[in-house]
Each structure stands twice: as structure tokens, then as C-alpha cells.
Design a protein around this motif. Structure first.
Motif, PDB file in Angstrom:
ATOM      1  N   UNK A   6       0.843  -1.191   0.000  1.00  0.00           N
ATOM      2  CA  UNK A   6       0.000   0.000   0.000  1.00  0.00           C
ATOM      3  C   UNK A   6       0.876   1.238   0.000  1.00  0.00           C
ATOM      4  N   UNK A   7       1.376   1.578  -1.172  1.00  0.00           N
ATOM      5  CA  UNK A   7       2.074   2.843  -1.335  1.00  0.00           C
ATOM      6  C   UNK A   7       1.033   3.923  -1.529  1.00  0.00           C
ATOM      7  N   UNK A   8       1.407   5.021  -2.106  1.00  0.00           N
ATOM      8  CA  UNK A   8       0.437   6.089  -2.291  1.00  0.00           C
ATOM      9  C   UNK A   8      -0.649   5.669  -3.257  1.00  0.00           C
ATOM     10  N   UNK A   9      -0.280   4.993  -4.350  1.00  0.00           N
ATOM     11  CA  UNK A   9      -1.252   4.497  -5.316  1.00  0.00           C
ATOM     12  C   UNK A   9      -0.787   3.125  -5.776  1.00  0.00           C
ATOM     13  N   UNK A  10      -1.331   2.026  -5.264  1.00  0.00           N
ATOM     14  CA  UNK A  10      -0.876   0.699  -5.662  1.00  0.00           C
ATOM     15  C   UNK A  10      -1.304   0.349  -7.070  1.00  0.00           C
ATOM     16  N   UNK A  11      -0.582  -0.604  -7.645  1.00  0.00           N
ATOM     17  CA  UNK A  11      -0.927  -1.058  -8.992  1.00  0.00           C
ATOM     18  C   UNK A  11      -2.346  -1.587  -9.004  1.00  0.00           C
ATOM     19  N   UNK A  12      -3.086  -1.254 -10.064  1.00  0.00           N
ATOM     20  CA  UNK A  12      -4.449  -1.722 -10.194  1.00  0.00           C
ATOM     21  C   UNK A  12      -5.468  -0.841  -9.523  1.00  0.00           C
ATOM     22  N   UNK A  13      -5.010   0.214  -8.849  1.00  0.00           N
ATOM     23  CA  UNK A  13      -5.928   1.032  -8.092  1.00  0.00           C
ATOM     24  C   UNK A  13      -6.651   2.066  -8.930  1.00  0.00           C
ATOM     25  N   UNK A  14      -6.128   2.397 -10.083  1.00  0.00           N
ATOM     26  CA  UNK A  14      -6.744   3.432 -10.911  1.00  0.00           C
ATOM     27  C   UNK A  14      -6.780   2.940 -12.349  1.00  0.00           C
ATOM     28  N   UNK A  15      -7.612   3.539 -13.181  1.00  0.00           N
ATOM     29  CA  UNK A  15      -7.627   3.148 -14.586  1.00  0.00           C
ATOM     30  C   UNK A  15      -6.258   3.297 -15.232  1.00  0.00           C
ATOM     31  N   UNK A 228      -8.483 -23.945   1.551  1.00  0.00           N
ATOM     32  CA  UNK A 228      -8.040 -23.730   0.182  1.00  0.00           C
ATOM     33  C   UNK A 228      -8.322 -22.351  -0.371  1.00  0.00           C
ATOM     34  N   UNK A 229      -8.678 -21.391   0.484  1.00  0.00           N
ATOM     35  CA  UNK A 229      -8.980 -20.035   0.019  1.00  0.00           C
ATOM     36  C   UNK A 229      -7.710 -19.187  -0.050  1.00  0.00           C
ATOM     37  N   UNK A 230      -7.703 -18.243  -0.996  1.00  0.00           N
ATOM     38  CA  UNK A 230      -6.707 -17.180  -0.973  1.00  0.00           C
ATOM     39  C   UNK A 230      -7.109 -16.200   0.129  1.00  0.00           C
ATOM     40  N   UNK A 231      -6.174 -15.830   0.978  1.00  0.00           N
ATOM     41  CA  UNK A 231      -6.459 -14.912   2.077  1.00  0.00           C
ATOM     42  C   UNK A 231      -5.642 -13.641   1.892  1.00  0.00           C
ATOM     43  N   UNK A 232      -6.323 -12.511   1.794  1.00  0.00           N
ATOM     44  CA  UNK A 232      -5.677 -11.205   1.689  1.00  0.00           C
ATOM     45  C   UNK A 232      -6.026 -10.430   2.952  1.00  0.00           C
ATOM     46  N   UNK A 233      -4.999 -10.007   3.679  1.00  0.00           N
ATOM     47  CA  UNK A 233      -5.228  -9.257   4.913  1.00  0.00           C
ATOM     48  C   UNK A 233      -4.903  -7.789   4.685  1.00  0.00           C
ATOM     49  N   UNK A 234      -5.868  -6.930   4.950  1.00  0.00           N
ATOM     50  CA  UNK A 234      -5.692  -5.473   4.857  1.00  0.00           C
ATOM     51  C   UNK A 234      -5.798  -4.910   6.266  1.00  0.00           C
ATOM     52  N   UNK A 235      -4.667  -4.811   6.924  1.00  0.00           N
ATOM     53  CA  UNK A 235      -4.713  -4.330   8.305  1.00  0.00           C
ATOM     54  C   UNK A 235      -4.424  -2.839   8.404  1.00  0.00           C
ATOM     55  N   UNK A 236      -3.368  -2.385   7.745  1.00  0.00           N
ATOM     56  CA  UNK A 236      -2.962  -0.993   7.892  1.00  0.00           C
ATOM     57  C   UNK A 236      -3.095  -0.247   6.570  1.00  0.00           C
ATOM     58  N   UNK A 237      -3.440   1.034   6.686  1.00  0.00           N
ATOM     59  CA  UNK A 237      -3.549   1.873   5.517  1.00  0.00           C
ATOM     60  C   UNK A 237      -2.220   2.530   5.163  1.00  0.00           C
ATOM     61  N   UNK A 238      -2.257   3.360   4.139  1.00  0.00           N
ATOM     62  CA  UNK A 238      -1.053   3.969   3.584  1.00  0.00           C
ATOM     63  C   UNK A 238      -0.307   4.815   4.609  1.00  0.00           C
ATOM     64  N   UNK A 239      -1.041   5.619   5.389  1.00  0.00           N
ATOM     65  CA  UNK A 239      -0.388   6.517   6.344  1.00  0.00           C
ATOM     66  C   UNK A 239       0.348   5.732   7.422  1.00  0.00           C
ATOM     67  N   UNK A 240      -0.301   4.720   7.957  1.00  0.00           N
ATOM     68  CA  UNK A 240       0.342   3.940   9.007  1.00  0.00           C
ATOM     69  C   UNK A 240       1.540   3.167   8.471  1.00  0.00           C
ATOM     70  N   UNK A 241       1.400   2.612   7.287  1.00  0.00           N
ATOM     71  CA  UNK A 241       2.506   1.837   6.729  1.00  0.00           C
ATOM     72  C   UNK A 241       3.718   2.740   6.468  1.00  0.00           C
TER      73      UNK A 241
END
Length: 783
Positions: A6-15, A228-241
Motif C-alpha cells: 500500500x504505497x500512495x497508489x498501488x498497482x491496479x488502483x486506478x484506470x 483452500x482459500x486465498x487470504x488477503x489481509x488489509x490491516x494498515x492503511x497507507x499513512x500507518x505503513x
């Protein structure tokens, strides 16, 4: 665990094709929409409780805090990633967010926004059949909204083989994952291959009354990953990271990771000064954390603490772009309940409401006008264009409804000898493949590992077992194998694990394919009748959501004598009467089973149809006792009576008593009538096939509701009114209302206690439903 950068704008986040500056501006516009969604969802609840007149003074309710925790997730999904072919199940308490999104995208008229929980207005929880705007899944009962996407995905694959389908998203509150039915669904062997499943968990760590004390994310991660699931964890946002990369940042991460949920939630209620005192803690890294915090001004400090992944639009976009379509995915999105509201993080904020002053502050912060609360974005503004673009992308063409094939009313057979209604089920399905192959091709049966023991073996051998891809049957050449388990995409039987809630969940979605995909199916679910009560809630919810299906409970009653009390059903006949949108039948003879099953099939896969519950028995009954008329017109008259609720089985010249029996108990009723005749007490015998339909007819005759009343005149003509004995293998109150047809004396026989092992004769005698009991009850009424 998949970690999303989670940088300022991650890949795939905008058109694609937008510069860094353009990307930042695009996220700003998305944030503007996010703020408006927060305002609208909050104002919808506020208006219902504090503005709309409420003469009764009763609480209206609504969930501003539960909605607020979902705003960022739903904004990122609807305004960026969602496609027209996708379907979304929205957690119940976030319904105002769904209505706000639909309104901004032009799918809901502003006139409905003030009508949350009003009669004819927006429903308390998302409803496919009652809300005025598009709703993909009805939710409201905990856990069912999540599991519905599993069965929706399976149903689409079955109904539309070979066709590309969209994702099935479920937006789930973390407290919903306490529901056991969720894990029964996750663990079913069919689920691991459903790559279209994407669950997003609103991990706000609060339930209705409290902050959940222990950290759940690690446990949830392990449980989903093991399935068997893919697990994506979103704990912290850009500012905290970003803050974690500074000196002392790693110690801050360790401090937050180690603290309990209640401690973190309490920090959300602190001022900046209190945070500087409390957040460093008293561990070895406290000084490093304090020094790091000293570099932040008060506003940034308050903002950083709340910067969780589930409220970071850039992080959410990156996570949604990272979904693997080859297996199910769950996104564990850390959020704050009440995010952006003055009530955020408070353990009792579940049903709390903002004051007028607090609402005014929210309006000022989000750019809304309390005097014009439902204002949309100007069409030419950047936010207005984003809403219009999302609306165009999500526009769906109306689904053309394929009419279901005609179902024959009578297959022409007249069974002889001794037979059971349970065996008749399999016989009718096989006969249908010959008499009406196009209709039979639309039939799909479902069972929780009880196919052979509920007489579906012949049907399964004939049509095969459904599987997404063909599997080898290693026992096909074993001469002792009677049930051939041919798994292939053309199969028409779906076998699930032993979980009745999974069975009826899939049944409801198979019964909704006519409205979702324009493909009508004729789904029949078979399970042991004692377990209908376990399955009733999700099946009822499926009916509420528009799913038309047939549930067969077999074997039923204490007639299953040797199995003992745990496997004997008592109350299921009355449950069938009480279920809205459902007609219940308990046929006595094989031909009754055929006629009622065919009639029930004819009501599936259509907007004006309904569901059915058939209660079948393993007790052999002499089929000659049915006395089926040989004359075609008389036979058709009998058929109409059977499907309408009952028919006269025996008429005497001057009845002194009427015996009304249901199901296999007609044997006792007829035997009792013979004995009463010898005692000089002539008895009519009536076979009740559907107490629910007879009750509706009686109710309609009194002016309550609409139903055909002719059946009462044919089964209980006024000229033959006599004291009434009712008997069934179930609770006696099921038929007690029949005395009201002509206000006659009544004696009700049935089962009111838990069962008992023994022979059939012993068990019937124990419960007082044997022929002796019927004779005694009749004599008591007529002596």
C-alpha cells in the motif's frame, strides 16, 4: 497470507494510462464519493428516526455505525471494480449504504431515501423481492448472506454450463463468522473450486454489545487458508505503513499488533494528548514510540490511528485487483465500526444515533447540506461523472424469462400391492423421464449424503451426479455396486456433505435461477424429516428471496420406530402449514405422492409460483385402500381433491362420526372404521393430504385472505357433519382446526412426546395413535 503493498497508489488502483498526478486526483474524486455515501447512509437512518413522523413512538431503528464501517469497502467496489455480471451480498446492517450507492448511480429514486423501514419503503435489510432498487441477495439472518453466494455460484454453474459468469461477492461482518453455517459451507468439498467467490470481511472487531476481546484475524486466516482459500489481509492503511518505515515505526507496529481489541478501540475515543500518553505503552519500545509520535501534529496523530486498510481506498483497490479467480478469496479488511462518525469505536454504538448537532458537523465535514440532504453530485462534476460511468458499467439488460416446461398432471399409473410414499418419490421421477423428458431434464435433486436411503438410487443411476468436470467412477465394473456414482457436468443430482443448512441454501438458489439467469429449474431437496427443523430457517429465507423449490422430508414421524426418539419427527406437519410461500402435503398413497409432486413441480421456476414441502413415510400401505376411481372423470376429480387438500376415502349412509387421517395413518383410520361399523357406529373416513390448504380454505370462507373453498364442501359437506376424530403421525394440533368447519365435537390424536424405540405396533400404542385409540376416541364422542 497475501500481503498487498500500500504505497500512495498501488498497482491496479486506478484506470490504466493515468499519470501519478492524475491517479492522485482520481483517488480524491473517489474519496469525495466515499464522503457522500457516508453522509447519505447516515442521513437515511437519521431521517427514519428523528425526522419522519412516528405517532406510535416505537423505535424505528437502523445502524449508522455498522453502515459507516462498510462505506469505504462498498465505494471501492461499486465505483471501481464491480462489473454488470457480478453479484453482491451486502451485510444486513449496511443496507443504507447499498441504497446510497444505488441512488448515486441512478438506480433509486430520491423519493425512497426518507422511507427506510416505512411501510412500502426501503426494507430494514436488503431484499430482492421487497426493495425498490436492485438487490442481488436478500440478507438479514446472520451468516445466510455470506453462504448464499456459495450456493448462487453453484446454481449459476449448474443452470448455465459453459457460460462465463461474474464474481460472487459477499460483504460480511466479522461477527457473522461466528455462525456455524458459514463454516459448514466453507468446508463443503464443492466450494474449493469456486474461484468466483470473493468474501470481504468487515473486521471491525465489534459485535452488538461489545468489543470482541481476542484477535480473530489470525484464526480466521488459518481457517480459510486450510479450506483452500486465498487470504488477503488489509490491516494498515497507507499513512500507518509509511509511519512504520520511520525510526521507531517498527516498535509502533509491534505495540499495535500486541494490544487487545478493547484497548485499541478505547484509543479511538482518546484526544491527541491522551493518545500521546497511552499509545506508547510501558514496554521496552515505549520511548521510541513516544519519540515517533512527537513528530506528528495532533490532527495527523488522530488520523493515523484510524488509518486501517479497510478504510484506505488505495489499499482496497490493490486488494481487489489481486484477487485470484482460480480459488475462493477472502479479504480480511480491518475497519472501525462507526468510522467517520462521532460514535466511532464505542462498544455500544451498534444502534446509536447521531444528534442533530452531530449530524450538522458531519454535513459540514462531508460537504453536504442538511436542508437538502438528498442532493446528488452535479452531472458535470468529476464525482458526477464517476457515478455516471459506474452506472453505465453496471447496467444490466433485463433477463428474458424462459418459461418452465409443462408438467403433466397425471402419469397414468395406478399402483398396486404394498408401497411407501418414500419409494413413490423415486418412481415418479423415473416415470417423468419417460413421460415428459423435457420436463425431467429441468429437475435437479439435492441431498446431504442420503440419496440411497431416501429412495433416490434409481433416479441417480438414470441421470447421474452433477460435477463441474467428469470424474472417473472406479466402481462402474463392480458387480455388487447397485448405486452408480457417475459424476459429470450433465448429471442432475447434487450430493453435498452432511449439512442440512447447505442443502437448503443450495436449494433456494437453484430455485431462483429463473429470476437471476432466466433459466428455470425444478429443484427437489431430500433429507430426513427429523432434520427439517435444522434446515427450516435458511430454506425459509430462500423462499423469502424468491427461490421456488420442493423440500422432501423422509422418512417422517414415529413410524420410523426402530430408529428411536432422536430420529422421529413430531412438529414438522405444523411447520409446513406455518411457512409462508409454501404448500405442504403429506400423501397417504403412492398415487397421492405422484399427483402432489407433479403439482408442486408445476409451480416452480415462475414468478407466480411457490415452494412445497412433502412429508413422506417408509411405512408400506396397501394401495388398494386408496380405491382410485377407474372412470377417467372420477379419477381427475380425485386428483383435484388430492392436490387441493383432501378427499373422502370412505362414505357411509348416515355417519355418526368422521375420522380424518393424514399420511400412512389412513391404515389405522380405515381399520378403526371397520371396527366401529361392527359396533353400530358408522364412520366416514377422510384422507387429509394438505392441512395447510384446508386451513387456507377455511380462513378464506371466513373472509380472511383468498383461496378456493370448494374443497371444504366436497370433503366435509354440511349434510354429513358429525363429531370428528383426527389422527396423524405428528403433533395433533395440526388438524385441530377442522372442527371449525362445522363446529363439531373434536378429539385429536397425534404425537406430543419424544419418540421411543420399538416395533411399529408398540410405538403407535405408546403415543395413542393406533386403531384402538381411534375407536376409543370415536366412541367417547358418540356415546
Amino acid at each position: 497470507m497475501t500481503t498487498v503493498p500500500t504505497g500512495s497508489v498501488p498497482a491496479g488502483a486506478v484506470p490504466a494510462g493515468i499519470s501519478a498526478a492524475g491517479a492522485a486526483a482520481w483517488l480524491d474524486v473517489l474519496g469525495e464519493v466515499e464522503e457522500r455515501v457516508l453522509w447519505l447512509s447516515t442521513a437515511i437512518v437519521h431521517h427514519a428516526n428523528r425526522v419522519r413522523p412516528n405517532p406510535s413512538g416505537l423505535k424505528v431503528g437502523g445502524h449508522q455505525a455498522s453502515s459507516a464501517s462498510m462505506v469505504s469497502i462498498m465505494t471501492a467496489l461499486w465505483f471501481r471494480h464491480l462489473r454488470a455480471e457480478d453479484r453482491v451480498s451486502v451485510k444486513p446492517h449496511a443496507s443504507p449504504v447499498l441504497h446510497a450507492v444505488n441512488y448515486l448511480q441512478g438506480r433509486l429514486d430520491a423519493a425512497y431515501l426518507p422511507t427506510l423501514r416505512a411501510f412500502g419503503g426501503l426494507q430494514s435489510y436488503p431484499s430482492r423481492t421487497k426493495d425498490p432498487d436492485p438487490v442481488d441477495y436478500s440478507t438479514g439472518s446472520v451468516g445466510i448472506g455470506a453462504t448464499a453466494t456459495v450456493w448462487g455460484a453453484l446454481a449459476r454453474r449448474y443452470a448455465c454450463p459453459g457460460e462465463a459468469g461474474g464474481r460472487q461477492y459477499a460483504l460480511v461482518g466479522d461477527a457473522e463468522l461466528d455462525e456455524g453455517a458459514v463454516w459448514e459451507a466453507v468446508l463443503d468439498p464443492q466450494v474449493a473450486g469456486l474461484g468466483e467467490l470473493v468474501w470481504i470481511v468487515d473486521l471491525n472487531r465489534q459485535s452488538l454489545d461489545r468489543v470482541v476481546p481476542g484477535p480473530a484475524a489470525t484464526r480466521l486466516h488459518g481457517m480459510f487458508a486450510a479450506a483452500g482459500w486465498q487470504v488477503i489481509t488489509l490491516k494498515y492503511g497507507t499513512l500507518l505503513r509509511e509511519l512504520f518505515t520511520r525510526p521507531g515505526g517498527e516498535r509502533l507496529r509491534e505495540r499495535i499488533d500486541a494490544m487487545s481489541n478493547p484497548e485499541y478501540q478505547r484509543l479511538l475515543r482518546c484526544t491527541a494528548a491522551e493518545l500521546r500518553e497511552r499509545l506508547p505503552g510501558d514496554g521496552p519500545g515505549a520511548a521510541h514510540v513516544a519519540a515517533l509520535l512527537d513528530g506528528l501534529d495532533d490532527a495527523d496523530l488522530l488520523r493515523v490511528l484510524r488509518n486501517l486498510g479497510g478504510h484506505d481506498l488505495a489499499a482496497l483497490d490493490g486488494a481487489l485487483a489481486a484477487v485470484d479467480d482460480h480459488r475462493p478469496t477472502v479479504i480480511l479488511a480491518y475497519t472501525v465500526k462507526g468510522y467517520g462518525l462521532p460514535t466511532q469505536g464505542h462498544p455500544q454504538n451498534h444502534s446509536s444515533l447521531l444528534t442533530e448537532a452531530q449530524l450538522g458537523e458531519l454535513a459540514a465535514r462531508t460537504g453536504a447540506d442538511p436542508e437538502l440532504p438528498w442532493a446528488a453530485f452535479p452531472a458535470g462534476s468529476a464525482a458526477g461523472r464517476l457515478c455516471a460511468e459506474a452506472a453505465a458499467r453496471l447496467r444490466r439488460d433485463a433477463v428474458p424469462l424462459t418459461p418452465p416446461p409443462p408438467v403433466p398432471a397425471d402419469l397414468g399409473r395406478t399402483p398396486a400391492g404394498a408401497a411407501t410414499t418414500q419409494a413413490a418419490l423415486g418412481r415418479v421421477l423415473l416415470d417423468l423421464t419417460r413421460a415428459a423428458p423435457q420436463t425431467a431434464a429441468r429437475v435437479v435433486t439435492v441431498s446431504p449424503d442420503v440419496s440411497s436411503s431416501t429412495n433416490l438410487g434409481g433416479w441417480v443411476n438414470k441421470v447421474g451426479v452433477w460435477a463441474p468436470a467428469e470424474r472417473v467412477d472406479w466402481f462402474h465394473d463392480d458387480r455388487e455396486t447397485l448405486l452408480h456414482w457417475r459424476e459429470q457436468p450433465t448429471g442432475q443430482h447434487i450430493e453435498l456433505g452432511i449439512a442440512e443448512t447447505n442443502l437448503v441454501g443450495l436449494l433456494g438458489e437453484l430455485g431462483a435461477t429463473w429470476s437471476r439467469w432466466g433459466q428455470p429449474l425444478l429443484p427437489i431437496g431430500v433429507l430426513y424429516d427429523p432434520f427439517v427443523q435444522r434446515a427450516l430457517e435458511p430454506w425459509s429465507f430462500g423462499i423469502y428471496a424468491g427461490g421456488r423449490s420442493i423440500l422432501v422430508g423422509t422418512p417422517s414421524g414415529v413410524t420410523l420406530a426402530p430408529e428411536g426418539g432422536a430420529h422421529q419427527s413430531v412438529t414438522t406437519p405444523s411447520l409446513g402449514i406455518e411457512q409462508p410461500g409454501c404448500t405442504t402435503w403429506e400423501p397417504a398413497f403412492a398415487l397421492d405422492t405422484e399427483w402432489t409432486l407433479l403439482h408442486a413441480l408445476a409451480r416452480l421456476g415462475r414468478p407466480d409460483g411457490g415452494s412445497a414441502y412433502l412429508r413422506l413415510s417408509t411405512r408400506p400401505v396397501d394401495q388398494s385402500l386408496a380405491a382410485v376411481p377407474a372412470d377417467p372423470a372420477a379419477r381427475e376429480r380425485r386428483r383435484r381433491q388430492v392436490v387441493a387438500g383432501g378427499y373422502p376415502l370412505r362414505r357411509v349412509e348416515s355417519p355418526r362420526v368422521t375420522i380424518a387421517a393424514m399420511g400412512a395413518m389412513v391404515t389405522e383410520a380405515l381399520a378403526a372404521a371397520d371396527r366401529l361399523q361392527g359396533l353400530g357406529t358408522a364412520a366416514d373416513v377422510v384422507c387429509v393430504t394438505s392441512p395447510g390448504l384446508l386451513f387456507r380454505a377455511l380462513d378464506a370462507r371466513a373472509g380472511h385472505g383468498e383461496a378456493d373453498t370448494w374443497i371444504l364442501d366436497q370433503v366435509f359437506p354440511a349434510a354429513r357433519a358429525a363429531p370428528l376424530v383426527t389422527v396423524l403421525d405428528g403433533h395433533p394440533h395440526t388438524l385441530a382446526f377442522l372442527a371449525a368447519v362445522h363446529r363439531v365435537p373434536l378429539s385429536t390424536l397425534g404425537v406430543t412426546r419424544f419418540g421411543q424405540s420399538g416395533s411399529l405396533e408398540e410405538v403407535y400404542r405408546h403415543h395413542g395413535i393406533d386403531a384402538d385409540a381411534v375407536v376409543a376416541a370415536a366412541l367417547d364422542l358418540t356415546d
